[in-house]
Design a protein around this motif. Structure first.
Motif, PDB file in Angstrom:
ATOM      1  N   ARG A  85       0.839  -1.201   0.000  1.00  0.00           N
ATOM      2  CA  ARG A  85       0.000   0.000   0.000  1.00  0.00           C
ATOM      3  C   ARG A  85       0.872   1.248   0.000  1.00  0.00           C
ATOM      4  O   ARG A  85       0.574   2.219  -0.704  1.00  0.00           O
ATOM      5  CB  ARG A  85      -0.912   0.016   1.223  1.00  0.00           C
ATOM      6  CG  ARG A  85      -2.157  -0.752   1.059  1.00  0.00           C
ATOM      7  CD  ARG A  85      -3.088  -0.445   2.228  1.00  0.00           C
ATOM      8  NE  ARG A  85      -3.829  -1.653   2.529  1.00  0.00           N
ATOM      9  CZ  ARG A  85      -4.272  -2.020   3.708  1.00  0.00           C
ATOM     10  NH1 ARG A  85      -4.043  -1.254   4.739  1.00  0.00           N
ATOM     11  NH2 ARG A  85      -4.954  -3.112   3.874  1.00  0.00           N
ATOM     12  N   GLN A  86       1.930   1.220   0.777  1.00  0.00           N
ATOM     13  CA  GLN A  86       2.845   2.370   0.832  1.00  0.00           C
ATOM     14  C   GLN A  86       3.520   2.572  -0.526  1.00  0.00           C
ATOM     15  O   GLN A  86       3.631   3.695  -1.013  1.00  0.00           O
ATOM     16  CB  GLN A  86       3.904   2.150   1.924  1.00  0.00           C
ATOM     17  CG  GLN A  86       4.862   3.309   2.110  1.00  0.00           C
ATOM     18  CD  GLN A  86       4.178   4.564   2.620  1.00  0.00           C
ATOM     19  OE1 GLN A  86       3.190   4.490   3.363  1.00  0.00           O
ATOM     20  NE2 GLN A  86       4.667   5.720   2.227  1.00  0.00           N
ATOM     21  N   VAL A  87       3.950   1.481  -1.165  1.00  0.00           N
ATOM     22  CA  VAL A  87       4.591   1.568  -2.479  1.00  0.00           C
ATOM     23  C   VAL A  87       3.591   2.070  -3.509  1.00  0.00           C
ATOM     24  O   VAL A  87       3.912   2.939  -4.336  1.00  0.00           O
ATOM     25  CB  VAL A  87       5.181   0.182  -2.881  1.00  0.00           C
ATOM     26  CG1 VAL A  87       5.577   0.181  -4.344  1.00  0.00           C
ATOM     27  CG2 VAL A  87       6.342  -0.177  -2.005  1.00  0.00           C
ATOM     28  N   VAL A  88       2.355   1.566  -3.468  1.00  0.00           N
ATOM     29  CA  VAL A  88       1.328   2.017  -4.410  1.00  0.00           C
ATOM     30  C   VAL A  88       1.023   3.489  -4.162  1.00  0.00           C
ATOM     31  O   VAL A  88       0.849   4.271  -5.110  1.00  0.00           O
ATOM     32  CB  VAL A  88       0.062   1.130  -4.302  1.00  0.00           C
ATOM     33  CG1 VAL A  88      -1.114   1.746  -5.052  1.00  0.00           C
ATOM     34  CG2 VAL A  88       0.327  -0.267  -4.820  1.00  0.00           C
ATOM     35  N   SER A  89       0.991   3.909  -2.930  1.00  0.00           N
ATOM     36  CA  SER A  89       0.737   5.309  -2.613  1.00  0.00           C
ATOM     37  C   SER A  89       1.877   6.193  -3.134  1.00  0.00           C
ATOM     38  O   SER A  89       1.632   7.260  -3.733  1.00  0.00           O
ATOM     39  CB  SER A  89       0.592   5.468  -1.104  1.00  0.00           C
ATOM     40  OG  SER A  89       0.494   6.818  -0.754  1.00  0.00           O
ATOM     41  N   ASP A  90       3.129   5.751  -2.901  1.00  0.00           N
ATOM     42  CA  ASP A  90       4.280   6.508  -3.412  1.00  0.00           C
ATOM     43  C   ASP A  90       4.275   6.556  -4.942  1.00  0.00           C
ATOM     44  O   ASP A  90       4.554   7.589  -5.544  1.00  0.00           O
ATOM     45  CB  ASP A  90       5.595   5.879  -2.923  1.00  0.00           C
ATOM     46  CG  ASP A  90       5.838   6.104  -1.438  1.00  0.00           C
ATOM     47  OD1 ASP A  90       5.170   6.986  -0.855  1.00  0.00           O
ATOM     48  OD2 ASP A  90       6.706   5.391  -0.882  1.00  0.00           O
ATOM     49  N   LEU A  91       3.907   5.424  -5.550  1.00  0.00           N
ATOM     50  CA  LEU A  91       3.833   5.366  -7.007  1.00  0.00           C
ATOM     51  C   LEU A  91       2.734   6.282  -7.525  1.00  0.00           C
ATOM     52  O   LEU A  91       2.931   6.986  -8.524  1.00  0.00           O
ATOM     53  CB  LEU A  91       3.604   3.923  -7.453  1.00  0.00           C
ATOM     54  CG  LEU A  91       3.618   3.653  -8.948  1.00  0.00           C
ATOM     55  CD1 LEU A  91       4.965   4.039  -9.558  1.00  0.00           C
ATOM     56  CD2 LEU A  91       3.316   2.199  -9.240  1.00  0.00           C
ATOM     57  N   SER A  92       1.641   6.344  -6.842  1.00  0.00           N
ATOM     58  CA  SER A  92       0.538   7.226  -7.225  1.00  0.00           C
ATOM     59  C   SER A  92       0.972   8.693  -7.116  1.00  0.00           C
ATOM     60  O   SER A  92       0.684   9.511  -8.005  1.00  0.00           O
ATOM     61  CB  SER A  92      -0.675   6.952  -6.337  1.00  0.00           C
ATOM     62  OG  SER A  92      -1.711   7.850  -6.635  1.00  0.00           O
ATOM     63  N   ASN A  93       1.692   9.034  -6.034  1.00  0.00           N
ATOM     64  CA  ASN A  93       2.199  10.404  -5.875  1.00  0.00           C
ATOM     65  C   ASN A  93       3.191  10.752  -6.990  1.00  0.00           C
ATOM     66  O   ASN A  93       3.169  11.861  -7.529  1.00  0.00           O
ATOM     67  CB  ASN A  93       2.859  10.571  -4.512  1.00  0.00           C
ATOM     68  CG  ASN A  93       1.864  10.576  -3.374  1.00  0.00           C
ATOM     69  OD1 ASN A  93       0.678  10.835  -3.571  1.00  0.00           O
ATOM     70  ND2 ASN A  93       2.346  10.278  -2.186  1.00  0.00           N
ATOM     71  N   THR A  94       4.054   9.801  -7.329  1.00  0.00           N
ATOM     72  CA  THR A  94       5.038  10.029  -8.389  1.00  0.00           C
ATOM     73  C   THR A  94       4.351  10.247  -9.731  1.00  0.00           C
ATOM     74  O   THR A  94       4.717  11.141 -10.499  1.00  0.00           O
ATOM     75  CB  THR A  94       6.013   8.834  -8.470  1.00  0.00           C
ATOM     76  OG1 THR A  94       6.625   8.649  -7.198  1.00  0.00           O
ATOM     77  CG2 THR A  94       7.065   9.061  -9.523  1.00  0.00           C
ATOM     78  N   VAL A  95       3.341   9.443 -10.020  1.00  0.00           N
ATOM     79  CA  VAL A  95       2.602   9.587 -11.279  1.00  0.00           C
ATOM     80  C   VAL A  95       1.892  10.931 -11.321  1.00  0.00           C
ATOM     81  O   VAL A  95       1.875  11.611 -12.353  1.00  0.00           O
ATOM     82  CB  VAL A  95       1.618   8.404 -11.465  1.00  0.00           C
ATOM     83  CG1 VAL A  95       0.643   8.673 -12.592  1.00  0.00           C
ATOM     84  CG2 VAL A  95       2.369   7.111 -11.697  1.00  0.00           C
ATOM     85  N   GLU A  96       1.336  11.379 -10.197  1.00  0.00           N
ATOM     86  CA  GLU A  96       0.661  12.682 -10.152  1.00  0.00           C
ATOM     87  C   GLU A  96       1.675  13.817 -10.398  1.00  0.00           C
ATOM     88  O   GLU A  96       1.386  14.774 -11.132  1.00  0.00           O
ATOM     89  CB  GLU A  96      -0.043  12.867  -8.811  1.00  0.00           C
ATOM     90  CG  GLU A  96      -1.301  12.041  -8.653  1.00  0.00           C
ATOM     91  CD  GLU A  96      -1.913  12.166  -7.262  1.00  0.00           C
ATOM     92  OE1 GLU A  96      -1.428  13.017  -6.465  1.00  0.00           O
ATOM     93  OE2 GLU A  96      -2.847  11.436  -6.978  1.00  0.00           O
ATOM     94  N   GLU A  97       2.860  13.700  -9.769  1.00  0.00           N
ATOM     95  CA  GLU A  97       3.888  14.723  -9.985  1.00  0.00           C
ATOM     96  C   GLU A  97       4.366  14.728 -11.440  1.00  0.00           C
ATOM     97  O   GLU A  97       4.564  15.799 -12.030  1.00  0.00           O
ATOM     98  CB  GLU A  97       5.080  14.470  -9.049  1.00  0.00           C
ATOM     99  CG  GLU A  97       4.790  14.778  -7.596  1.00  0.00           C
ATOM    100  CD  GLU A  97       5.957  14.401  -6.685  1.00  0.00           C
ATOM    101  OE1 GLU A  97       7.039  14.034  -7.197  1.00  0.00           O
ATOM    102  OE2 GLU A  97       5.792  14.500  -5.470  1.00  0.00           O
TER     103      GLU A  97
END
Length: 180
Positions: A30-42
């Protein structure tokens, strides 16, 4: 306790341990998916910011395309002009060499004519019994009482230099001068 109960107890402990590991893995994912989601948004926001610049660059490249097409003929013309200039410089160099040769020949001819003229003047002077000015000055005595005579001899020369050529008169001695 029987061996079956011990095996069941070991299986229950292993199951609990597997559930704990599964929960920890899901938490990390979940943490990795959240970080990946933040990276994709940036990344998406960066792309949104870059799109106007990309559009401007695309427009600038479209504007440069006609100029780029004209550069090749201009380079060809510049190359032709440089080749023509080089050929002209080679011709100028040849002309300068010719002028140098001609001026050298003219200088040599001038020196020859001057030599012939000097020889002719010397022969005419000998014919009429005249000595050159330096011979006259050397032939005068160098003593003090004769110094006014030397100044008297220089006065007509100074007057002749001041008098225009159209008013000057020349006289020749009738007796030839002796050679020394």
């Amino acid at each position: 306790m029987s061996p079956i109960e011990i095996a069941l107890l070991v299986l229950v402990v292993a199951g609990i341990w597997a559930l704990i590991e599964l929960a920890l893995t899901l938490k990390r994912s979940r943490q990795v998916v959240s970080d990946l989601s933040n990276t994709v948004e940036e990344l998406e926001s960066s792309l949104n910011e870059a799109r106007p610049m990309i559009a401007k660059l695309d427009g600038a490249l479209d504007d440069l395309q006609p100029a780029l097409v004209q550069i090749e003929p201009m380079l060809k013309q510049a190359n032709i002009a440089i080749e023509a200039l080089s050929a002209d410089l080679l011709e100028v160099n040849g002309v300068i060499r010719d002028v140098s040769a001609i001026t050298g020949s003219v200088s040599h001819a001038s020196n020859s004519v001057a030599g012939v003229a000097d020889a002719a003047v010397a022969k005419v002077g000998q014919l009429f019994g005249k000595k050159q000015e330096s011979q006259r000055v050397e032939s005068l005595p160098q003593s003090e009482p004769d110094a006014p005579a030397l100044e008297d001899a220089e006065k007509p020369l100074a007057q002749a230099a001041e008098t225009p050529a159209s008013q000057q008169y020349y006289t020749y001695d009738t007796t030839p001068a002796s050679k020394e």
